[in-house]
Motif scaffolding. Structure first.
Motif, short mmCIF file in Angstrom:
data_model
loop_
_atom_site.label_atom_id
_atom_site.label_comp_id
_atom_site.label_asym_id
_atom_site.label_seq_id
_atom_site.Cartn_x
_atom_site.Cartn_y
_atom_site.Cartn_z
N PHE A 202 -3.34 -7.94 1.66
CA PHE A 202 -4.32 -8.34 0.64
C PHE A 202 -4.98 -7.10 0.02
CE2 PHE A 202 -4.50 -12.10 3.57
CZ PHE A 202 -3.97 -13.02 2.69
N GLU A 203 -5.32 -6.14 0.85
CA GLU A 203 -5.90 -4.91 0.29
C GLU A 203 -4.92 -4.26 -0.69
OE1 GLU A 203 -8.95 -3.44 3.84
OE2 GLU A 203 -7.16 -2.25 3.44
N ASN B 234 -4.84 -6.20 -3.93
CA ASN B 234 -6.06 -5.97 -4.68
C ASN B 234 -6.08 -4.60 -5.34
OD1 ASN B 234 -8.67 -6.70 -5.59
ND2 ASN B 234 -9.61 -5.55 -3.90
N ASN B 235 -5.42 -3.64 -4.73
CA ASN B 235 -5.40 -2.30 -5.30
C ASN B 235 -4.29 -2.12 -6.33
OD1 ASN B 235 -7.20 0.15 -4.02
ND2 ASN B 235 -7.13 -1.61 -2.66
N CYS C 10 2.27 1.63 -3.41
CA CYS C 10 1.24 2.15 -4.32
C CYS C 10 1.16 3.67 -4.21
CB CYS C 10 -0.14 1.57 -3.99
SG CYS C 10 -0.41 -0.12 -4.56
N ALA D 73 -3.08 -3.93 -8.89
CA ALA D 73 -3.35 -4.17 -10.32
C ALA D 73 -4.25 -3.09 -10.87
CB ALA D 73 -4.00 -5.54 -10.50
N GLU D 74 -5.22 -2.70 -10.09
CA GLU D 74 -6.16 -1.68 -10.56
C GLU D 74 -5.45 -0.35 -10.78
OE1 GLU D 74 -10.40 -0.80 -11.22
OE2 GLU D 74 -9.87 -2.49 -9.96
N GLN D 75 -4.47 -0.06 -9.94
CA GLN D 75 -3.76 1.21 -10.08
C GLN D 75 -2.94 1.25 -11.37
OE1 GLN D 75 -1.96 2.84 -6.57
NE2 GLN D 75 -0.22 3.67 -7.69
N SER E 95 0.82 -1.21 0.00
CA SER E 95 0.00 0.00 0.00
C SER E 95 0.86 1.26 0.00
CB SER E 95 -0.92 0.00 1.22
OG SER E 95 -1.77 -1.13 1.21
N PHE F 130 -5.53 -11.83 -8.07
CA PHE F 130 -5.64 -10.39 -7.79
C PHE F 130 -5.36 -9.56 -9.04
CE2 PHE F 130 -5.13 -11.52 -3.20
CZ PHE F 130 -6.27 -10.86 -2.75
N GLY F 131 -5.30 -10.24 -10.19
CA GLY F 131 -5.14 -9.51 -11.45
C GLY F 131 -3.72 -9.05 -11.71
N ILE G 24 -3.94 -5.99 5.56
CA ILE G 24 -3.66 -4.88 4.66
C ILE G 24 -2.85 -5.33 3.46
CG2 ILE G 24 -1.65 -4.16 6.02
CD1 ILE G 24 -2.28 -1.27 5.18
#
Lengths: 645, 645
Positions: free
Chosen positions: B162-163, B166-167, B126, B169-171, B123, B215-216, B160
């Motif tokens: 995992f969070e 998960n975030n 990121c 790949a989307e970013q 995180s 998780f992409g 956290i």
């Protein structure tokens, strides 16, 4: 007829007694009841419409309360409540308020926990199953049969949900995790896992990568999650299973709403408006403080996006309620990030942005900041990264006990290095936000977004009566200043209290929204013609550190100092002022260069909330209970004045 | 020669300047330096031995600090420190204490954050990457190049993490997540994800399910994670990548230790002993309070396992340091659960166990309970489930700033419904534990496990001098009792303070470990032959609620009441006593039936810690800084007595 069949369901046994052919009729009955209820009462109608068939099938197949169903967040438990003896609370408008919007063991033995925060159901279910297995097994002495967690795809993005998935397979034994996949969180799902999840749906559950397999779990897919017969069949197959399984059920949020319902404010399908149905939203009503000040903040930030690339607004999946409108989000582009329901990531992410020179502003509810306490303390406060936290929905309220805003002051203001600010007007709120997101600021800043008491005042034209630039910032009240060294708290432009009115005998210090109460107390203190009191009125604005100089100054001129705050007294702000005065005469020499016998006020009185959970208690009753009504505060002040010492 | 090549490395540029053939020699140099350092100084040697090659390769290929490396937890950052200008702190025994055991931006521009809790690196990374991308791109104006998170397989089980996955790949954009898989957490890995992770290793990274794919995320496997040439090659390939990728690197914890090292207390390979190397552990040393009282508690619980199937001990991956020995765990069988580093799951799981009728006892450090604040409040306190939380390592200490025990009182005792107990002897600790895990108890209970001050006292034979059964439980000091209604706090056998000694003028109330300080103050107050003071000494034992009756009683007979606590004053326990006395004379009539003018003490003095993070500050200096040394407390008491009012 609307509700006829549902009205005959007094317990899950009645669901089991129906002819299979009657189940679709029961579902239709429930659906129309939900729609009627939603139009009149509001609530989480969309998610409940999506799980009508699933819930009927659960109570058809399983034997609650012996079989335990844990609904994640539990805002989708209305149908469950209807089928477990509480149908009349949805059928009879006079009884709408008999049930809460969440599961509640005090209402029914069929409810396992009081829940309102996402992601915990799998872990709670693991605990129930563990006790069962320790005391025997499915047929053993524990009295517990199947354990079932029902969790939405949106909730799956929360930290603890992953921990639960990871622990479930290792634990073993009977555990059924139903993933209610309606392709939506509160707004859209956000996260890398949702692509593979979509491919699982498209492939009928056969595609890899499969997140649940990756956690070592058995898995089964049900495409037609709104077909009660299909669900009954699958649930019968997994009933009494001897190991954990994920049942991935594809449902449609808001199923069954039509154009007429839309006109009444109820929206079908996979869209954000579906999450929370508010029958008053269509009415010509002014927005509440959350949306009002939230939109105000977003407008102010948006103006700077073109020239400040590092300015980023972060919302952990709850934009709409905090005034972060869809239109804003679209215009904001990369300046806006929805992290999904992932507050921990959101705070650490904000710390990273700030560390690299960006300026993040993270907005969510007071109650949801609880979910990321460790990141507040470690990633933000210990690292002193200049992120801004916008705390919405703070303060005593008539909310559910799962969503109280009374705890944030005690939680946040006791963390070192967090600058905590409580503006008392929209204008000041914007000034604080502008500073906290500027290059001037080098620390994490909490801004407690003003609530409805402040907004009401502004709408009455009452504010901005007390503008900072009119106030004696460097005011020293009487005699010498204390030279008590400044504590190690970070610096900020709001280190000094604002003295809005200078009176005598009684000093009222009202924090944030409670400043309005202090104003009212000041007014009422003048009312007794025999003994009118001209009280001093102070707006502290900052609540993580005390303004010792002003506190020293007013001590000499006032017999009573009163603190009023909109939150729990225990561990809160006012007690620090009391403790400061109490410690004054004896501070050891190298901790002060104070003149020997500092004058302290005769009495310091703290007003705020008791340490308790409250559940939908009307504000007036709470203010009465906590002595927060201005008349009660006046009484206690006059009692103290009379008591002398 | 040991450290010769390493001694020439002043910065990452020196690593880049080496001939490729010299890299293995550098690694060997680092490894032998770590072993020597570990034998003399101790630390997280095992994990650092595992990442020697990885860290050398990172600094060979990437360009820190432009490229940003975030080490999760950062206890594996010793090698990184050696390569970024701090080698002498490991080579020269006189300089061992120049660096902390975690990354620290105050030490070096190559360190991004102060970190000591697991799971946050992705995180944070990121966030760094987000600012970079907002301000340009890899070659843009942000000054930030590649962003790299290094996270262990054990840390991956934290919420956290995992969070973050998960975030990520989307970013999108450049982000390299290195999973340092040494097949170990602190003890063994625990969780359903570790089976599939093992199959990934066995298949060379090709097997499905692949958690990272789910998780992409892009993914790449490196089997030979201790081969520096192989790592350099792979890192060069992923450098400047335009999207997030997981690089799964298989390493060996403690690589390079041999039998001789084992004799010195350093253990090779994938075992629990490898996690923390303590050069004193082999010495004939008495165990500290954590292990001593932890083992005592486990023995007491174990005796009941045969007859109480629902009794379950839970540890979120940190058993050893809290006296939960391997032998105990093996005997406990299903009565012991290691959840992995997953405090949130652990607390919700405990709530589920308790809800179903079991009796869980969850043991971890004060600082790690921060990671599950929301579950403490919602799943435990709001639901009033009778779980027991054993808080180890609480109190002011000379620990790292990431692991302070000074914050737990403010954090936990302000949550409604949590019964908080602070025993002052091992015997009382066991009584409290027996009660909290019995059917008598219906609420969540926090027990602050005694620390070394108490243990030292017990070892001196000092305790149990003040046994509860010798003390006047129902003692009423002077005159009438207050009839102030009991607050809504839950009931427990320790509602009343214990008055250990009845004196006059000064009442000393010392909480938990600080009770020993109160005893010493009481002794020193008698020393002045001209003005000896026979102080009253009180052991409060419970700190979430006040014993109003005793407080009322002592108010009349004592001019000064002194509270002493082993934690932060702000939001803590003592301030509540001050605030209670301050509010007394004016409580409105239906909130008390108090006699009108209650006598209050002239002064209430609170002693405890300032609101600040402290980093490895010796205890003596902290006690001096906080006026907690008995002599300072005596001075302040005498000053206050002299000041009158």
């Amino acid at each position: 007829m609307n509700g006829e069949l549902l009205g005959r369901i007094g317990s899950p046994a009645d669901v089991k007694a129906l002819d299979p052919a009657e189940l679709p009729q029961l579902c239709a009955d429930i659906r129309s009841t939900l729609v009627t209820y939603g139009k009149a009462h509001g609530g989480h109608i969309g998610s409940n419409l999506g799980v009508v068939e699933l819930t009927v099938a659960l109570h058809r197949v399983f034997d609650s309360p012996r079989d335990r169903i844990v609904f994640d967040v539990s805002h989708q438990s209305y149908v469950h409540k209807m089928l477990t003896g509480r149908a009349q609370a949805y059928l009879d408008p006079d009884r709408y308020d008999e049930v809460t919007g969440f599961t509640n063991p005090e209402e029914s033995e069929h409810d396992q926990f009081v829940l309102g925060h996402t992601g915990t159901s799998i872990s709670l279910a693991c605990g129930l199953a563990k006790t069962r297995d320790m005391m025997g097994d499915l047929n053993g002495g524990s009295g517990i049969g199947n354990v079932i967690a029902v969790i939405g795809d949106g909730s799956l993005s929360s930290a603890i949900a992953f921990e639960g998935l990871n622990n479930a397979a290792e634990q073993g034994g009977n555990l059924i995790i139903i993933v209610n996949d309606n392709e939506m969180s509160i707004a859209e799902d956000f996260g890398g896992m949702y692509g593979p999840l979509a491919r699982l749906r498209e492939s009928g559950g056969t595609a890899e990568p499969n997140l649940f397999h990756a956690f070592g779990l058995d898995y089964r897919y049900v495409e037609d999650g709104n077909n009660v017969a299909a669900l009954v069949e699958v649930l019968e197959q997994v009933k009494d299973i001897d190991h954990p399984i994920v049942l991935h059920v594809h449902t449609l949020k808001g199923l069954g709403l039509d154009a007429e319902d839309a006109a009444a404010g109820l929206v079908e399908g996979r869209c954000e408006a579906n999450h929370w149905q508010d029958p008053l939203s269509a009415a010509d009503r002014l927005p509440g403080a959350r949306k009002y000040y939230g939109e105000m903040a977003m407008r102010a930030l948006e103006e700077r996006f073109a020239t400040e690339p590092g300015l980023v607004v972060i919302s952990p999946a709850t934009p709409g309620s905090n005034g972060i409108t869809r239109a804003f989000r679209e215009r904001a582009g990369a300046h806006y990030v929805d992290t999904g329901i992932a507050e921990e990531h959101a705070v650490a992410f904000a710390s990273g942005i700030a560390k690299a020179g960006g300026r993040p502003a993270l907005a969510t509810s007071a109650t949801f900041f609880q979910r990321t306490y460790d990141q507040l303390q470690q990633e933000l406060a210990l690292n002193r990264t200049p992120a801004t936290l916008l705390v919405f929905g703070a303060g005593i309220s008539d909310a559910d006990n799962t969503h109280s805003g009374a705890f944030d002051i005690a939680m946040m203001s006791n963390i070192p290095n967090l600058v905590c600010l409580a503006p008392t007007s929209g204008e000041e709120f914007l000034r604080m936000l502008a500073w906290s997101t500027s290059a001037e600021n080098h620390d994490p800043v909490v801004i407690r977004v003003p609530g409805d008491m402040i907004l009401d005042g502004e709408r009455e034209g009452h504010y901005p009566a007390f503008r900072a630039d009119e106030c004696p910032e460097s005011f020293t009240f009487i005699g010498q200043r204390s030279d008590l060294p400044t504590p190690p708290a970070p610096d900020c432009p709001w280190n000094r209290y604002r003295i809005s009115h200078l009176g005598s005998e009684v000093a009222l210090i009202g924090l944030g929204d409670a400043y309005r109460i202090a104003e009212q107390v000041a007014a009422e203190l003048t009312w007794d013609p025999k003994n009118p009191i001209d009280a001093t009125l102070i707006d502290p604005r900052r609540y993580d550190a005390l303004d010792y100089r002003t506190l020293d100054a007013i001590a000499a001129g006032h017999r009573i100092v009163v603190t009023i705050e909109d939150g729990q007294l225990d561990g809160g702000w006012g007690e620090k002022i009391t403790a400061y005065y109490a410690s004054l005469p004896s501070l050891s020499r190298d901790r002060q260069t104070h003149y020997r016998a500092t004058i302290t006020p005769q009495h310091v009185l703290n007003f705020g909330a008791d340490k308790e959970f409250t559940d939908r208690v009307p504000m007036e009753r709470l203010h009465d209970r906590y002595d927060l009504a201005p008349g009660r505060i006046v009484d206690r002040i006059r009692t103290a004045l009379a008591s002398g010492r």
